[in-house]
Enzyme design. Sequence first.
Site, PDB file in Angstrom:
ATOM      1  N   ASN A 101       6.388  12.309   7.646  1.00 50.45           N
ATOM      2  CA  ASN A 101       6.188  10.850   7.722  1.00 50.45           C
ATOM      3  C   ASN A 101       7.523  10.167   7.953  1.00 50.45           C
ATOM      4  OD1 ASN A 101       7.402  10.137   5.050  1.00 50.45           O
ATOM      5  ND2 ASN A 101       5.772  11.507   4.361  1.00 50.45           N
ATOM      6  N   PHE A 109       6.014   5.026  -6.895  1.00 54.31           N
ATOM      7  CA  PHE A 109       6.144   4.077  -5.794  1.00 54.31           C
ATOM      8  C   PHE A 109       4.828   4.036  -5.031  1.00 54.31           C
ATOM      9  CE2 PHE A 109      10.296   2.175  -4.624  1.00 54.31           C
ATOM     10  CZ  PHE A 109      10.950   2.449  -5.814  1.00 54.31           C
TER      11      PHE A 109
HETATM   12  O1  C5P Z   1      -1.024   8.314  -3.719  1.00 59.83           O
HETATM   13  P1  C5P Z   1       0.183   7.738  -3.093  1.00 59.83           P
HETATM   14  O2  C5P Z   1       0.841   8.657  -2.094  1.00 59.83           O
HETATM   15  O3  C5P Z   1       0.033   6.360  -2.572  1.00 59.83           O
HETATM   16  O4  C5P Z   1       1.205   7.588  -4.342  1.00 59.83           O
HETATM   17  C1  C5P Z   1       2.526   7.294  -4.196  1.00 59.83           C
HETATM   18  C2  C5P Z   1       3.282   7.723  -5.423  1.00 59.83           C
HETATM   19  O5  C5P Z   1       2.854   9.014  -5.840  1.00 59.83           O
HETATM   20  C3  C5P Z   1       4.765   7.884  -5.164  1.00 59.83           C
HETATM   21  O6  C5P Z   1       5.457   7.659  -6.366  1.00 59.83           O
HETATM   22  C4  C5P Z   1       4.873   9.333  -4.737  1.00 59.83           C
HETATM   23  O7  C5P Z   1       6.186   9.836  -4.928  1.00 59.83           O
HETATM   24  C5  C5P Z   1       3.865   9.992  -5.617  1.00 59.83           C
HETATM   25  N1  C5P Z   1       3.199  11.160  -5.041  1.00 59.83           N
HETATM   26  C6  C5P Z   1       3.414  12.397  -5.572  1.00 59.83           C
HETATM   27  N2  C5P Z   1       2.774  13.492  -5.067  1.00 59.83           N
HETATM   28  C7  C5P Z   1       1.903  13.362  -4.039  1.00 59.83           C
HETATM   29  C8  C5P Z   1       1.651  12.101  -3.489  1.00 59.83           C
HETATM   30  C9  C5P Z   1       2.332  11.009  -4.000  1.00 59.83           C
HETATM   31  O8  C5P Z   1       4.219  12.498  -6.512  1.00 59.83           O
HETATM   32  N3  C5P Z   1       1.299  14.425  -3.567  1.00 59.83           N
END
Ligand code: C5P
Length: 422
Positions: free
Chosen positions: A236, A351
Amino acid sequence: MTKPKHILLIIGGGIAAYKASELIRLIKKAGMTVRCVLTESGAQFVTPMTLAALSENEVHTTLWSLKDETEMGHIQLSREADLVVVCPATANLLAKMAGGIADDLATTLLLATDTPVMVVPAMNVRMWDHPATQRNIAQLSRDKIRIMPPEEGDMACGEYGPGRLPEPHAILEQMTHYLGEKTPTGLIGEHELGANPLAGQPAFAPDQHRPLHGKHILITAGPTREPIDPVRYIANRSSGRQGFAIAAAAAEAGAQVTLVAGPVNLPTPAGVMRIDVETALEMEAAVAQGLPCDVAIMVAAVADWRADVRAEQKIKKQQGEALAPLDLVENPDILAGLAKHEHRPALLIGFAAETQNIEENSRAKLAKKGCDWIIANDVSGDVMGGAENSVHIVTQNATEIWERLPKPEVARRIISKIIEEI
Ligand code: C5P
């Protein structure tokens, strides 16, 4: 009886140069000897006469002094010291040091020395935040120069932020630490997961005067990269800039910082222990290895899915044949996992990248992930990869909406809020 330690003090040209006089007095009081080198611009702020009187030693100002060269060559001058201290270290001096430029006595000594060198930067906040200065600091850190980060506060130029020279007693304390130092004091030792540019280098000495002294902060930053075959991957647009700025601000506030970084093109902030990873699974393992911590800030844009099977060979395009479907599996949610972990940090921050209904979506995410705060980026504009950020801070019972600010400033405000909380 042991020989008194000898300091070579290089004084650069900044308003903070006046604090060098007090530093010399404290060095002498601590039973050490000191010899001063004053740069041309340093001499605009303090006089050789003052420094000579306080140090009770001759003050050196030029490479081209025949008398100095016959009595004590500049190479010997740099090598007879137990520690070389550059204070204040201006942006210009740091840039020359990082680039290996030797065009006056101070920079020639610094290039010629094999003695440990400590720099104490002081400058305007924008100069300190400038990517060029941060790049130079990261380079100096890799070159094993000890860096005592500047303090945050009101500056002589009327601005506020990091860039102030620490107080002389704190500088002396740091010098004493380096003089007595025998072994590196990394936080979590050797890592198998990736190159740690600070490996083998002493971490910053504890500084009791900083608000996050004694706290361990674990931060994730950047994207993850999920391989499909040896040449292709899912990723990304995250640049890692906000997470790296938070790591820098936490280190400036005195925390021990572990930064788990996905593939980004950014220098390691001064005083930060960095672990480089590529995939979400590697990031999850590195985070587990970084525990326990007092605060975790999960800034990384973790890929939601990875290819179920990573092809050993490059997937070939077959003429006229349909593309084989790519089977994806969900990556672990590192943040949600940490919320349920036996070592869950006291403050867990996630975040979120949102384009609409920011508060509502963030509040739902707060509950779903089990964290304490969600910091939501409004990514409807050019936030991803950009220099500024527009955030909402959503906690259990409040929402703050901050104006659009440069990422280092957002980082400092987040750290100030954390200091209030813990
Ligand atoms: O679910 P989403 O991607 O929107 O959530 C964002 C938050 O979750 C961020 O703090 C990101 O670092 C964390 N995250 C994570 N592991 C994932 C997806 C997101 O720790 N697989």
